[in-house]
Design a protein around this motif. Structure first.
Motif, short mmCIF file in Angstrom:
data_model
loop_
_atom_site.label_atom_id
_atom_site.label_comp_id
_atom_site.label_asym_id
_atom_site.label_seq_id
_atom_site.Cartn_x
_atom_site.Cartn_y
_atom_site.Cartn_z
N ALA A 7 0.81 -1.28 -0.02
CA ALA A 7 -0.12 -0.09 -0.06
C ALA A 7 1.05 1.19 0.10
O ALA A 7 2.15 1.40 0.61
CB ALA A 7 -0.88 -0.14 1.02
N PHE A 8 0.42 2.22 -0.54
CA PHE A 8 0.67 3.57 -0.54
C PHE A 8 -0.17 4.66 0.33
O PHE A 8 -1.46 4.22 0.11
CB PHE A 8 1.12 4.36 -1.60
CG PHE A 8 2.09 3.63 -2.61
CD1 PHE A 8 3.35 3.91 -2.47
CD2 PHE A 8 1.50 2.70 -3.40
CE1 PHE A 8 4.27 3.02 -3.42
CE2 PHE A 8 2.49 1.85 -4.49
CZ PHE A 8 3.80 2.23 -4.25
N VAL A 20 -2.65 3.86 -5.66
CA VAL A 20 -2.79 2.66 -5.91
C VAL A 20 -1.47 1.67 -6.29
O VAL A 20 -0.59 2.20 -6.84
CB VAL A 20 -3.93 2.19 -6.65
CG1 VAL A 20 -5.31 2.87 -6.31
CG2 VAL A 20 -3.57 3.03 -8.13
N VAL A 21 -1.54 0.36 -5.76
CA VAL A 21 -0.41 -0.23 -5.91
C VAL A 21 -0.49 -1.15 -7.38
O VAL A 21 -1.48 -1.71 -7.58
CB VAL A 21 -0.16 -1.40 -4.87
CG1 VAL A 21 1.48 -2.15 -5.32
CG2 VAL A 21 0.28 -0.63 -3.42
N LEU A 31 -0.56 7.08 -8.83
CA LEU A 31 -1.23 8.42 -8.17
C LEU A 31 -2.44 8.73 -8.98
O LEU A 31 -2.24 9.17 -10.12
CB LEU A 31 -0.04 9.55 -7.84
CG LEU A 31 -0.71 10.75 -6.91
CD1 LEU A 31 -1.11 9.97 -5.28
CD2 LEU A 31 0.19 11.68 -6.69
N ARG A 32 -3.48 9.07 -8.30
CA ARG A 32 -4.77 9.25 -9.16
C ARG A 32 -5.39 10.21 -8.45
O ARG A 32 -5.77 10.09 -7.07
CB ARG A 32 -5.29 8.44 -9.84
CG ARG A 32 -6.07 7.25 -8.80
CD ARG A 32 -6.47 6.02 -9.40
NE ARG A 32 -7.43 5.23 -8.72
CZ ARG A 32 -7.51 3.79 -8.79
NH1 ARG A 32 -7.46 3.48 -10.01
NH2 ARG A 32 -8.39 3.15 -7.86
N ALA A 33 -6.53 10.95 -8.91
CA ALA A 33 -7.42 11.96 -8.32
C ALA A 33 -8.80 11.28 -7.99
O ALA A 33 -9.29 10.22 -8.90
CB ALA A 33 -8.00 13.12 -9.14
N LYS A 34 -9.12 11.56 -6.71
CA LYS A 34 -10.31 10.75 -6.49
C LYS A 34 -11.65 11.64 -6.86
O LYS A 34 -12.68 10.88 -7.09
CB LYS A 34 -10.52 10.56 -4.82
CG LYS A 34 -9.33 9.65 -4.19
CD LYS A 34 -9.77 9.52 -2.76
CE LYS A 34 -9.65 10.88 -2.04
NZ LYS A 34 -9.79 10.77 -0.60
N SER A 35 -11.57 12.79 -7.08
CA SER A 35 -12.71 13.85 -7.64
C SER A 35 -12.16 14.65 -8.73
O SER A 35 -10.79 14.85 -8.81
CB SER A 35 -13.41 14.15 -6.42
OG SER A 35 -12.39 15.19 -5.87
#
Length: 875
Positions: A7-8, A20-21, A31-35
């Protein structure tokens, strides 16, 4: 498991990101945006991230984590917003006549977050053809000097562009008001002034005032000029003939008109070019007119006068030659000029060569005047007064002495005939064929010569006086400090004063006046020029000229109508008498004018919005002609006569010929009626004539307005039929037969038609002849009965002793009688009763003739009052 990444974790408050791994073994993650991420809300993010292995127990308490790594994220902008202006409307004011670097600045904003899309890179003016420009910072400037008179306000639309070239969704309105700069000049005046005939004097600038912008003014000088040089003879003058004008002005008689309107008696002007409105002759250097012998005396005395109107410009061609106005030269053999008036190099020259007498000495022969007006292409009135050896020129009423007088020897006597010419000079000698020379270029009018007399200053001023001009209302209220001066024709008014308000009041009183009853319609230009002096300043304010015009409307034209008795018959003895017969005892001259009036009632708009109103008006006439229709009068046995005493006290003259009688001169319609009612017709050779026809026609303003043609028929009754024709005349005008006709208001009765048509006359004569025969037989029976009864003769002599030649019989064959079986005795008794009522004494032939004349006068009066409409219906 402990060797893998599971996990990160992101450490930070409410970060819209997650990690996310992707590969546990290699430890790769994403690394990504949740919204959704919005740059306009937050341009960048900074947070800490740690990685965790998979060595944790079931509760996840024993896993190992990496060191902390810092993550920095910048949000890239999207050009999603358009520029928008901070204000809905921008307003600014400028003063006219200036160029501004910046009148105002508009400003737009963009809500994008990046400098590329949030900055405004350009502004643009959307409205076309406006004298404005805008820079990239939104500063608006004018590209030319603005004028308040041309446009008070400008409205322009402006848009903005961001650096991504996205333009504003809504353009912004920019209002620029132009304020007038204080200009010295006349304010509150109208360019067009309307003038209706008969208005008298109307003010030209009733509300005018001078704006000096608080300048230190010490005095004001104004010149008001009415420009009418293209109308007639330089202004609106009465277009009467020169002879009539001279009589009106009280000029001495004997003036000879050398340029009359063409007619049968004055035909030498027939070949010249004419202006139809006035009696103006145009000379283009190709025409000349010979004055017939006998019009002007051959030898003028030491005193005479030449008058003329002239419009002349500079002479054409390089070599200016003499241009002859009037010339008296040898008709044949030689070319000597006895007297002449001509223009040479814009100088007026009068030549007068005296005839040889015992004093063979040098004498004044040429008189020169140098005047600018001779070549200014405008009308001027010239009078040359010759009182030898002194010659004086009057131009527009002002005296001018000659600047040069040259002497010459007198002309030696010869028997060569002389030729008087106008517009050119006759060259009779030294050429193979006599011809005209020294042609005139220009316009002439009213050229007259008056032998034996010179004219007074008062008459000259009257003859050149103008009927229109400038005027000042209430001179008393001009004020103490106003000086004013008119030129002779009152077309130029100069005023001067040192107070601005006084000058304003004075100029408001300047008026236009036109005293003509029927003025020439059209435009009269007005010019007001002003000069201002200031206190102690070299450079003073400049006042622009006023250019305006007076619009003179067309006058309602008059309709001149002549009425009266148009047919009568008289015994031959009356025509042969010393006084003859009065032709027009009841002539009536009426003038009416038709006006159009707008209807006040709005409901009548659909039907007719104008009403016709006929009004009677009074004005002058300038001639009336009584013409003979058919063969001209035979001077051996007939003539028209008028006592010249009837013309005394009036502005009238008369001429007589075999073609008719002409009465002329400017006078009232009433005066013309008085004179025409005294015109008599005599015929002392009536046996050859049974009837005569005449025609009357009158005119105003030299033929500009003419009347109807009134026809008159006169029958001469010879002795053979005089008795019963008298009764026919009496019968024709019976009241039952001629009933008066009521005319609509304002209408003018038409010219009367002939009283008795030819067919009706024949029927009447036949009926009357039959009745005369019956009556004659009855009279013979009465005489026989009277001889048989002498006992009653004395008692009845006074009643029955009448001569059958004076028997009056009244018969109307066209009348419907209520008693168709009336006896002859009853009709005779009625006729006798009528005769006794109309007659004061029937004892002698003289008294009977007087009775007949009185009856004829009654007939005339009755006939003048009757109209022919009912008569035609009954016929």
């Amino acid at each position: 498991l402990a060797g893998e990444i599971c996990a990160f974790k992101i450490h930070g408050q409410e970060m819209p990101f997650e990690a996310v791994v992707l590969n546990k073994t290699s430890g790769e993650g994403r690394l990504r945006a949740k919204s959704p991420i919005d740059c306009e809300l937050q341009k960048e993010y900074t947070f800490i991230i740690q990685a965790y292995d998979c060595g944790s127990g079931p509760g996840g308490t024993n896993w190992k984590k990496s060191h902390k790594a810092v993550v920095h994220i910048q949000v890239k902008d999207v050009n999603e917003f358009s520029p928008a202006f901070k204000e809905r409307v921008y307003k600014a004011s400028v003063t006219e006549g200036k160029i501004y670097d910046s009148i105002l600045q508009v400003e737009a904003t963009d809500e994008d977050c990046s400098p590329q899309y949030s900055q405004i890179c350009n502004y643009e003016i959307v409205t076309t053809d406006v004298p404005f420009a805008i820079d990239r910072n939104g500063n608006i400037r004018n590209t030319e000097k603005l004028s308040y008179d041309r446009q008070h306000q400008y409205e322009i639309m402006v848009t903005a562009f961001d650096c991504g070239q996205k333009h504003a969704t809504e353009d912004v309105l920019v209002q620029v008001d132009v304020k007038p700069v204080c200009k010295p000049g006349w304010q509150d005046w109208n360019k067009r002034i309307e003038y209706r005939p008969g208005s008298g004097s109307i003010p030209l600038f009733p509300s005018i005032h001078l704006e000096t912008c608080d300048g230190p003014v010490s005095s004001i000088h104004t010149t008001t000029e009415l420009q009418t040089n293209y109308i007639g003879k330089g202004c609106d003058r009465e277009t009467y003939s020169e002879k009539s004008l001279q009589k009106l002005c009280g000029a001495s008689s004997g003036a000879i008109d050398l340029l009359p309107s063409p007619s049968t008696t004055t035909n030498w002007t027939a070949g010249l070019l004419m202006d139809s409105n006035d009696i103006i002759f145009k000379f283009d250097g190709k025409q000349g007119a010979k004055i017939p012998d006998g019009i002007v005396p051959k030898n003028l005395t030491d005193q005479f006068t030449i008058t003329l109107w002239m419009k002349h410009g500079p002479s054409p061609g390089l070599r200016a030659e003499k241009e002859t106005i009037l010339c008296n030269s040898d008709k044949t053999e030689m070319n000597r000029h006895h007297y002449a008036l001509y223009v040479h190099n814009c100088r007026l020259v009068f030549l007068l060569r005296k005839d040889f007498d015992r004093a063979d000495t040098f004498r004044p022969a040429e008189f020169h005047w140098k005047l600018d007006q001779i070549c200014d292409k405008e009308w001027h009135y010239y009078v040359v007064n010759v009182e030898f050896p002194v010659v004086t020129l009057y131009m527009d009423g002002t005296t001018y002495e000659p600047y040069l007088v040259t002497n010459d020897w007198p002309i030696h006597p010869s028997h060569i005939a002389m030729q008087l010419t106008v517009g050119a000079c006759w060259q009779g000698g030294e050429v193979t064929k006599p011809r005209f020379a020294q042609y005139f270029h220009g316009s002439l009018a009213s050229l007259t010569i008056r032998p034996g007399k010179i004219e007074s200053q008062k008459v000259i001023s009257c003859l050149q006086a103008c009927k229109e001009g400038l005027d000042i209302n209430s001179l008393e209220s001009l004020g103490q400090g106003i000086k004013y001066h008119f030129n002779p024709s009152q077309s130029v008014l100069v005023m001067e004063g040192d107070d601005i308000e006084n000058i304003n009041q004075a100029l408001r009183k300047v008026s236009y006046i036109n005293s003509r009853q029927f003025p020439t319609a059209g435009v009269r230009r007005l010019k007001v020029s002003s000069k201002v002096q200031c206190f102690g300043e070299d450079v003073c304010i400049s006042i622009p000229d006023i250019d305006a015009y007076v619009m003179v409307f067309q006058a309602n034209e008059p309709k001149i109508t002549i009425t009266g008795m148009d047919h009568f018959a008289r015994p031959a003895a009356q025509f042969e008498s010393e006084r003859g017969v009065i032709l027009l005892p009841d002539i009536r001259i009426v003038s009416t004018v038709t006006k159009m009036e707008h209807s006040v009632d709005l409901r009548e708009r659909d039907r007719a919005n104008k009403q016709v109103v006929v009004e009677e008006m009074l004005h002058n006439l300038d001639f009336c002609d009584v013409l003979v229709i058919g063969a001209e009068l035979d001077p051996e046995q007939e003539c028209l006569e008028l006592d010249h005493g009837e013309l005394q006290g009036k502005h009238l003259d008369a001429t007589n010929s075999t073609a008719g009688y002409s009465i002329y001169g400017v006078d009232s319609m009433f005066s013309y009626e008085q004179v025409l009612r005294q015109l008599r017709y005599r015929n002392w050779g009536t046996s050859a004539t049974s009837e005569r026809k005449f025609r009357v026609k009158c005119s105003e303003l030299n033929g500009r307005y003419t009347s109807n043609e009134f026809n008159l028929e006169v029958n001469i009754l010879h002795s053979s039929n005089s008795n019963f024709m008298e009764h026919v005349n009496h019968m024709i005008v019976q009241p039952q037969f001629l009933q008066s006709v009521q005319h609509p208001e304002g209408s003018v009765s038409a010219v009367h038609s002939s009283v008795v048509p030819s067919v009706a006359t024949t029927v009447i004569i036949i009926c009357v002849s039959a009745l005369v025969l019956v009556i004659t037989l009855g009279v013979l029976r009465l005489r026989t009965a009277r001889q048989g009864s002498t006992g009653h003769q004395g008692a009845k002599d006074n009643e029955m002793d009448w001569d059958d030649s004076a028997l009056t019989i009244t018969v109307n064959p066209m009348e419907k009688y209520e008693k168709p079986h009336q006896t002859e005795e009853e009709s005779e008794e009625e006729d006798i009763d009528d005769e006794e009522e109309d007659t004061t004494s029937a004892e002698s032939d003289d008294s009977e003739e007087e009775e007949e004349e009185e009856e004829e006068e009654e007939v005339i009066v009755q006939k003048g009052d009757k109209q022919n409409a009912t008569r035609q219906e009954q016929l």
